[in-house]
Design a protein around this motif. Structure first.
Motif, PDB file in Angstrom:
ATOM      1  N   ALA A   1      45.646  50.792  61.633  1.00  0.00           N
ATOM      2  CA  ALA A   1      47.097  49.571  61.130  1.00  0.00           C
ATOM      3  C   ALA A   1      47.536  48.890  61.512  1.00  0.00           C
ATOM      4  CB  ALA A   1      47.933  50.929  60.732  1.00  0.00           C
TER       5      ALA A   1
ATOM      6  N   SER B   1      53.467  59.339  54.851  1.00  0.00           N
ATOM      7  CA  SER B   1      53.861  59.820  55.907  1.00  0.00           C
ATOM      8  C   SER B   1      53.757  58.824  57.168  1.00  0.00           C
ATOM      9  CB  SER B   1      53.813  61.437  57.595  1.00  0.00           C
ATOM     10  OG  SER B   1      52.244  60.950  56.379  1.00  0.00           O
ATOM     11  N   TYR B   2      52.144  58.300  56.499  1.00  0.00           N
ATOM     12  CA  TYR B   2      51.502  57.249  57.420  1.00  0.00           C
ATOM     13  C   TYR B   2      52.293  55.605  57.142  1.00  0.00           C
ATOM     14  CZ  TYR B   2      49.412  56.985  53.230  1.00  0.00           C
ATOM     15  OH  TYR B   2      48.390  57.141  51.606  1.00  0.00           O
TER      16      TYR B   2
ATOM     17  N   TRP C   1      40.516  53.414  55.937  1.00  0.00           N
ATOM     18  CA  TRP C   1      39.966  54.350  57.408  1.00  0.00           C
ATOM     19  C   TRP C   1      39.978  55.155  57.429  1.00  0.00           C
ATOM     20  CZ3 TRP C   1      43.215  58.348  58.766  1.00  0.00           C
ATOM     21  CH2 TRP C   1      43.214  58.977  59.978  1.00  0.00           C
ATOM     22  N   ASN C   2      39.841  56.204  56.128  1.00  0.00           N
ATOM     23  CA  ASN C   2      39.930  57.583  55.994  1.00  0.00           C
ATOM     24  C   ASN C   2      38.893  57.990  54.938  1.00  0.00           C
ATOM     25  OD1 ASN C   2      41.276  60.390  56.074  1.00  0.00           O
ATOM     26  ND2 ASN C   2      41.648  60.684  53.803  1.00  0.00           N
TER      27      ASN C   2
ATOM     28  N   GLU D   1      44.600  56.015  48.015  1.00  0.00           N
ATOM     29  CA  GLU D   1      44.274  56.266  49.174  1.00  0.00           C
ATOM     30  C   GLU D   1      42.668  56.692  49.244  1.00  0.00           C
ATOM     31  OE1 GLU D   1      45.498  59.674  50.764  1.00  0.00           O
ATOM     32  OE2 GLU D   1      47.619  59.536  50.983  1.00  0.00           O
TER      33      GLU D   1
ATOM     34  N   TYR E   1      44.652  52.921  54.771  1.00  0.00           N
ATOM     35  CA  TYR E   1      44.606  53.999  54.335  1.00  0.00           C
ATOM     36  C   TYR E   1      43.262  54.906  53.960  1.00  0.00           C
ATOM     37  CZ  TYR E   1      45.370  59.326  55.825  1.00  0.00           C
ATOM     38  OH  TYR E   1      45.500  60.327  56.556  1.00  0.00           O
TER      39      TYR E   1
ATOM     40  N   TRP F   1      44.386  56.202  63.529  1.00  0.00           N
ATOM     41  CA  TRP F   1      45.558  55.704  62.233  1.00  0.00           C
ATOM     42  C   TRP F   1      46.546  55.014  62.688  1.00  0.00           C
ATOM     43  CZ3 TRP F   1      45.184  53.511  58.199  1.00  0.00           C
ATOM     44  CH2 TRP F   1      46.442  53.391  57.304  1.00  0.00           C
ATOM     45  N   GLU F   2      47.269  54.600  63.688  1.00  0.00           N
ATOM     46  CA  GLU F   2      47.919  53.788  64.125  1.00  0.00           C
ATOM     47  C   GLU F   2      47.165  53.232  65.068  1.00  0.00           C
ATOM     48  OE1 GLU F   2      49.865  57.487  64.021  1.00  0.00           O
ATOM     49  OE2 GLU F   2      48.316  56.399  65.138  1.00  0.00           O
TER      50      GLU F   2
ATOM     51  N   TRP G   1      58.224  48.609  57.815  1.00  0.00           N
ATOM     52  CA  TRP G   1      56.961  49.302  58.669  1.00  0.00           C
ATOM     53  C   TRP G   1      58.111  50.293  59.834  1.00  0.00           C
ATOM     54  CZ3 TRP G   1      52.506  51.839  59.530  1.00  0.00           C
ATOM     55  CH2 TRP G   1      51.858  50.758  58.551  1.00  0.00           C
TER      56      TRP G   1
END
Length: 284
Positions: free
Chosen positions: A88, A37-38, A48-49, A64, A45, A84-85, A25
């Motif tokens: 995660a 980048s995430y 979440w998305n 994704e 992701y 997102w952070e 991480w």
């Protein structure tokens, strides 16, 4: 309390697993290049998305992509409102917490477990669901709904209860699943049609990674036999292996289900130790 050599090994493995996850991480060590980048959590992701556009807009097998049921997307929706952070971190923390709850945190050093947690997939959660279904009585059987509403075919694990004549738990597992599906279908029927079409349209699709290169049509009967034998012989540790064989695809992250086997073996051994432990003689 006596500190054994095995205790030292377990703690060392736990620390090593946590350190490696943290290092990935922090980008101190590479993982699955190129990492977006995430971060490396491609699968998390996608969850979440999922609601950012059409639920099933991203094609099957693409990074994704969201491929689970509309019901699971609805249940998880409040968490997708988090940044997102934070999502995660919570998702990773929950997966690690499940391993501690099952008393097998040392499985963090197992490659399949590390892969599952870093990618943010759900195999550790599935292992926890199997553990809960067997160890929490009787309503823990409702945890099978998680299998049915995500990867679907691992729900074959409910056969464990049928083989053992645990009809109340078998009914709870199917009843909880049916209730969730009914509510979801009533609220988002179009998404259910999309999901069913997605599953049907990708039957037989060849995944990028396969640990067991056999089609589901071959593995599913084998998984059914394994689950049946597990229930018949009361080998709880074997059940997660049957569930793993029933996955739509068995790949590296899928091996995280072996954490469930380890946890059930440890729990069964603990139970037997308590039963066979000699009791103190009554006072004369």
């Amino acid at each position: 309390m006596r500190f054994s050599r095995w205790d030292a090994v377990r703690h060392a493995l736990t620390i090593a697993g946590l350190a490696y996850i943290a290092a990935v991480w922090l980008r101190l060590v590479p993982y699955a290049e190129p990492v977006p980048s995430y971060g490396p959590m491609f699968d998390a992701y996608g969850i979440w998305n999922a609601w950012s556009g059409g639920l099933y807009d991203i094609p099957w097998l693409d990074y994704e992509a969201y491929v689970y049921s509309p019901a699971f997307a609805q249940i998880i929706y409040p968490l997708t409102l988090l940044p997102w952070e934070l999502f995660a971190a919570l998702w990773t923390g929950l997966a690690i917490g499940i391993l501690f709850w099952m008393r097998v945190p040392w499985m963090l050093a197992f490659p399949g477990v590390i892969d599952d947690i870093l990618r943010g997939n759900i195999h550790v959660f599935l292992a926890g669901a199997v553990f809960l279904a067997l160890r929490a009585r009787p309503w823990g059987a409702g945890a099978w709904a998680f299998a049915f509403l995500t990867k679907v075919t691992p729900g074959i694990g409910v056969v464990w209860h049928a083989v053992r004549g645990e009809w109340r738990r078998f009914g709870i597992a199917l009843g909880v699943t049916a209730a969730i599906v009914a509510v979801s279908v009533l609220t988002v029927p179009d998404l259910w049609r999309e999901w069913i079409n997605l599953l049907a349209g990708n039957t037989g699709a060849t995944p990028r990674i396969q640990v067991i290169p056999l089609p589901l049509a071959v593995r599913l009967p084998i998984a059914l036999v394994v689950v049946g034998v597990a229930g018949w012989k009361n080998w709880a540790w074997l059940l997660p292996i049957g569930v793993m064989l029933a996955l739509p695809n068995v790949w590296t992250s899928s091996l995280a289900l072996l954490a469930g086997s380890a946890a059930l073996w440890v729990a069964d051994r603990h139970d037997r130790t308590i039963v066979t432990m000699p009791t103190s003689a009554p006072p004369s």
